[in-house]
Enzyme design. Structure first.
Site, PDB file in Angstrom:
ATOM      1  N   LYS A 291      -4.638  -3.505  -8.482  1.00 56.90           N
ATOM      2  CA  LYS A 291      -4.505  -2.187  -9.105  1.00 56.90           C
ATOM      3  C   LYS A 291      -5.764  -1.376  -8.817  1.00 56.90           C
ATOM      4  O   LYS A 291      -6.864  -1.729  -9.256  1.00 56.90           O
ATOM      5  CB  LYS A 291      -4.293  -2.333 -10.614  1.00 56.90           C
TER       6      LYS A 291
ATOM      7  N   LYS B 125      -0.449  -1.591  -6.916  1.00 61.27           N
ATOM      8  CA  LYS B 125      -0.367  -0.268  -7.537  1.00 61.27           C
ATOM      9  C   LYS B 125      -1.602   0.543  -7.171  1.00 61.27           C
ATOM     10  O   LYS B 125      -2.714   0.045  -7.351  1.00 61.27           O
ATOM     11  CB  LYS B 125      -0.270  -0.421  -9.059  1.00 61.27           C
TER      12      LYS B 125
END
Length: 327
Positions: free
Chosen positions: A197, A250
């Site tokens: 992330k 992400k």
């Protein structure tokens, strides 16, 4: 004219039937996980200003969204909560009757065939907007945060969540959550880890939707530097070793090389998170008539699949299914 020798690749592109038969990558509704924002209150269906077509729902109106999810055949939703009250430690994240827990119970009771993925983080529930415990000198404290994240995961599993999806990026969070779930008797509940992330500018609209912007500083000390590729492998390896069952990358669109790296190196399902900023850009351009929304949405999602994603978390899920089915 002399005989030329070359490959005629166009032989396999002559018509739609031929192209469909040899297509290497295909989208399916089973690929999608649809995000839903639930909030305390009554009779609320509020559109997120920076995300046209995405709404915040109070529990008493959640059924409207879930009816559509089921009608379209979306197999799974991921829940994000907006509590009525916030505090320094995000206690509503792990409250037995927190908004995510209550929404999970509602969905599992009324729509039992839909998988519920619970986002496991503190940022939407803390008064400071960070994903962990904060010290007096405004440092995000890793280890004290792990206990609260494990408590949150257990409370979500107790409410009926099918999958726990920790997004906090604290070191050791998969170990802490796995141990907490196992100790509570939820050893069969899988962890869909936000393993990779990045500290991305593409999250902007989400902060409107989830009211989770940090009140000071940023998240660069615990989310990844967008410049780093090899670090992603270290993060993913740690989570696999700690017991992650899925790996999330992400954002997705600007990180398709990372999606491919993760797919090539690990044998668990890979999830691409098609984040709020990616969605908002497409919607804004479509509303201005600058792009063909159907073609751009499907091409974008197809690119994520082609890069190696098994599943895609996307705000486009409802539209994409309608596009694929010709509606």
């Amino acid at each position: 004219m002399s005989q030329l020798t070359f490959k005629r690749h166009r032989r396999l592109r002559q018509n739609a039937t031929m192209r469909n038969m040899v297509r290497e990558t295909k989208l399916s509704k089973d690929d999608f996980i649809y995000p839903i924002f639930v909030m305390d209150g009554e009779n609320i269906k509020r559109e997120v200003s920076s995300m046209p077509g995405v709404f915040q729902f109070s529990l008493d109106r959640l059924g409207e969204e879930m009816d559509e999810v089921v009608q379209l055949g979306i197999p799974a939703v991921i829940l994000f909560g907006l509590p009525a009250e916030k505090d320094e430690v995000g206690s509503q994240a792990y409250h037995d009757h927190g908004i995510v827990q209550e929404a999970t119970r509602f969905i599992k009771k009324n729509y039992p065939n839909v998988l519920v993925v619970a986002d496991t983080c503190l940022c939407e529930f803390t008064s400071h907007g960070h994903c962990g415990v904060v010290s007096e000198d405004e440092r995000i404290l890793n280890d004290p945060s792990l206990d609260l994240l494990a408590k949150t995961a257990v409370s979500q599993a107790e409410a009926g969540a099918d999958i726990i999806a920790p997004s906090n990026m604290m070191d050791g969070f998969v170990t802490a959550i796995r141990q907490g779930l196992d100790a509570a008797g939820y050893e069969d509940v899988p962890i869909m880890s936000y393993a990779v992330k990045y500290a991305s500018a593409y999250y902007g609209p989400f902060r409107d939707a989830a009211d989770g912007a940090p009140q000071f500083g940023d998240r660069k000390t615990y989310q990844m530097d967008p410049a780093n590729r090899m670090e992603a492998m270290r993060e993913a390896t740690s989570d696999i070793e700690e017991g992650a069952d899925f790996l999330i990358v992400k954002p997705a669109l600007a990180y398709l090389d990372i999606v491919r790296d993760v797919r090539n190196n690990y044998d668990v399902p890979v999830v691409a998170y098609n984040v709020s900023g990616e969605y908002a850009m497409v919607k804004a351009a479509a509303l201005n008539g600058w792009i063909d929304e159907k073609q751009v949405v499907l091409e974008t999602l197809l690119g994520m699949k082609r890069a190696g994603a098994d599943l895609i978390i996307t705000y486009h899920a409802k539209d994409a299914i309608r596009f694929m089915e010709g509606n």
